[in-house]
Scaffold this motif. Structure first.
Motif, PDB file in Angstrom:
ATOM      1  N   SER A  32      -2.853  13.034   0.597  1.00  0.00           N
ATOM      2  CA  SER A  32      -3.836  13.469   1.590  1.00  0.00           C
ATOM      3  C   SER A  32      -3.884  12.420   2.699  1.00  0.00           C
ATOM      4  O   SER A  32      -3.345  11.324   2.553  1.00  0.00           O
ATOM      5  N   HIS A  33      -4.543  12.785   3.804  1.00  0.00           N
ATOM      6  CA  HIS A  33      -4.675  11.820   4.898  1.00  0.00           C
ATOM      7  C   HIS A  33      -5.321  10.557   4.354  1.00  0.00           C
ATOM      8  O   HIS A  33      -6.280  10.612   3.600  1.00  0.00           O
ATOM      9  N   ASN A  34      -4.764   9.436   4.752  1.00  0.00           N
ATOM     10  CA  ASN A  34      -5.282   8.153   4.301  1.00  0.00           C
ATOM     11  C   ASN A  34      -5.696   7.358   5.536  1.00  0.00           C
ATOM     12  O   ASN A  34      -4.856   6.750   6.199  1.00  0.00           O
ATOM     13  N   GLU A  35      -6.974   7.405   5.827  1.00  0.00           N
ATOM     14  CA  GLU A  35      -7.482   6.758   7.032  1.00  0.00           C
ATOM     15  C   GLU A  35      -7.244   5.249   7.005  1.00  0.00           C
ATOM     16  O   GLU A  35      -6.969   4.628   8.031  1.00  0.00           O
ATOM     17  N   SER A  36      -7.307   4.672   5.832  1.00  0.00           N
ATOM     18  CA  SER A  36      -7.089   3.231   5.694  1.00  0.00           C
ATOM     19  C   SER A  36      -5.664   2.844   6.106  1.00  0.00           C
ATOM     20  O   SER A  36      -5.464   1.874   6.845  1.00  0.00           O
ATOM     21  N   ILE A  37      -4.691   3.624   5.669  1.00  0.00           N
ATOM     22  CA  ILE A  37      -3.287   3.365   6.044  1.00  0.00           C
ATOM     23  C   ILE A  37      -3.093   3.613   7.533  1.00  0.00           C
ATOM     24  O   ILE A  37      -2.405   2.845   8.208  1.00  0.00           O
ATOM     25  N   GLU A  38      -3.696   4.680   8.047  1.00  0.00           N
ATOM     26  CA  GLU A  38      -3.579   4.973   9.479  1.00  0.00           C
ATOM     27  C   GLU A  38      -4.136   3.823  10.318  1.00  0.00           C
ATOM     28  O   GLU A  38      -3.532   3.425  11.311  1.00  0.00           O
ATOM     29  N   LYS A  39      -5.268   3.273   9.908  1.00  0.00           N
ATOM     30  CA  LYS A  39      -5.865   2.137  10.620  1.00  0.00           C
ATOM     31  C   LYS A  39      -4.978   0.902  10.507  1.00  0.00           C
ATOM     32  O   LYS A  39      -4.826   0.146  11.465  1.00  0.00           O
ATOM     33  N   GLN A  40      -4.405   0.718   9.336  1.00  0.00           N
ATOM     34  CA  GLN A  40      -3.529  -0.432   9.122  1.00  0.00           C
ATOM     35  C   GLN A  40      -2.295  -0.347  10.026  1.00  0.00           C
ATOM     36  O   GLN A  40      -1.901  -1.338  10.641  1.00  0.00           O
TER      37      GLN A  40
ATOM     38  N   ASN B 294       0.824  -1.218   0.000  1.00  0.00           N
ATOM     39  CA  ASN B 294       0.000   0.000   0.000  1.00  0.00           C
ATOM     40  C   ASN B 294       0.853   1.261   0.000  1.00  0.00           C
ATOM     41  O   ASN B 294       0.519   2.247  -0.662  1.00  0.00           O
ATOM     42  N   ILE B 295       1.948   1.229   0.744  1.00  0.00           N
ATOM     43  CA  ILE B 295       2.860   2.381   0.786  1.00  0.00           C
ATOM     44  C   ILE B 295       3.469   2.624  -0.594  1.00  0.00           C
ATOM     45  O   ILE B 295       3.587   3.766  -1.050  1.00  0.00           O
ATOM     46  N   TYR B 296       3.858   1.567  -1.275  1.00  0.00           N
ATOM     47  CA  TYR B 296       4.417   1.717  -2.622  1.00  0.00           C
ATOM     48  C   TYR B 296       3.402   2.336  -3.579  1.00  0.00           C
ATOM     49  O   TYR B 296       3.761   3.158  -4.427  1.00  0.00           O
ATOM     50  N   LYS B 297       2.137   1.958  -3.437  1.00  0.00           N
ATOM     51  CA  LYS B 297       1.088   2.544  -4.284  1.00  0.00           C
ATOM     52  C   LYS B 297       0.941   4.035  -4.004  1.00  0.00           C
ATOM     53  O   LYS B 297       0.840   4.842  -4.931  1.00  0.00           O
ATOM     54  N   ILE B 298       0.938   4.390  -2.726  1.00  0.00           N
ATOM     55  CA  ILE B 298       0.790   5.794  -2.342  1.00  0.00           C
ATOM     56  C   ILE B 298       1.969   6.625  -2.829  1.00  0.00           C
ATOM     57  O   ILE B 298       1.796   7.694  -3.407  1.00  0.00           O
ATOM     58  N   THR B 299       3.168   6.140  -2.587  1.00  0.00           N
ATOM     59  CA  THR B 299       4.366   6.931  -2.938  1.00  0.00           C
ATOM     60  C   THR B 299       4.603   7.006  -4.443  1.00  0.00           C
ATOM     61  O   THR B 299       5.341   7.887  -4.897  1.00  0.00           O
ATOM     62  N   SER B 300       3.959   6.142  -5.205  1.00  0.00           N
ATOM     63  CA  SER B 300       4.118   6.226  -6.669  1.00  0.00           C
ATOM     64  C   SER B 300       3.537   7.521  -7.214  1.00  0.00           C
ATOM     65  O   SER B 300       3.886   7.952  -8.318  1.00  0.00           O
ATOM     66  N   GLU B 301       2.689   8.164  -6.420  1.00  0.00           N
ATOM     67  CA  GLU B 301       2.060   9.431  -6.817  1.00  0.00           C
ATOM     68  C   GLU B 301       2.833  10.655  -6.326  1.00  0.00           C
ATOM     69  O   GLU B 301       2.456  11.788  -6.633  1.00  0.00           O
TER      70      GLU B 301
END
Length: 118
Positions: free
Chosen positions: A92-100, A21-28
């Protein structure tokens, strides 16, 4: 369930998903950040399952716990770096990542407690 490998640990499995998930986010993220914050965030996320695996491969619970604490530290580092990325408007804030992250921290803490009891 008998644990044969670190791959059997739910916390390791969840932390591997976090890396994806982090790799997906940082690709942007901006390309000029490839060697800066992007790299730091990726390394912090990779550190979590890596330390769980390394600790599981050690001979004692004390050593295993030491690596689990390092994994917890990496999660805190990751939270901070993601907050920096938000403040710099890379994401932006990613609640899903924060929960993970919270879920993995909780699992790590419980695993540490269970190892202390042995």
């Amino acid at each position: 369930m008998k644990i044969i490998s670190h791959k059997d640990l739910k916390v390791w499995q969840e932390s591997m998903t976090l890396v994806e998930n982090i790799y997906k986010i940082t690709s942007e993220f901006p390309k000029e950040e490839m060697y800066g914050l992007t790299s730091q965030i990726k390394r912090a996320s990779i550190s979590v399952p890596s330390n769980i695996a390394e600790g599981a491969g050690r001979k004692s619970n004390v050593e295993f716990m030491r690596f689990l604490y390092i994994a917890l530290g990496s999660l805190s580092e990751l939270e901070t770096q993601l907050e920096i990325a938000v403040r710099l408007s890379f994401t932006s804030h990613n609640e899903s990542i924060e929960k993970q992250i919270y879920f993995i921290k909780n699992m790590l803490s419980k695993l540490i407690l269970s190892l202390k009891d042995k």
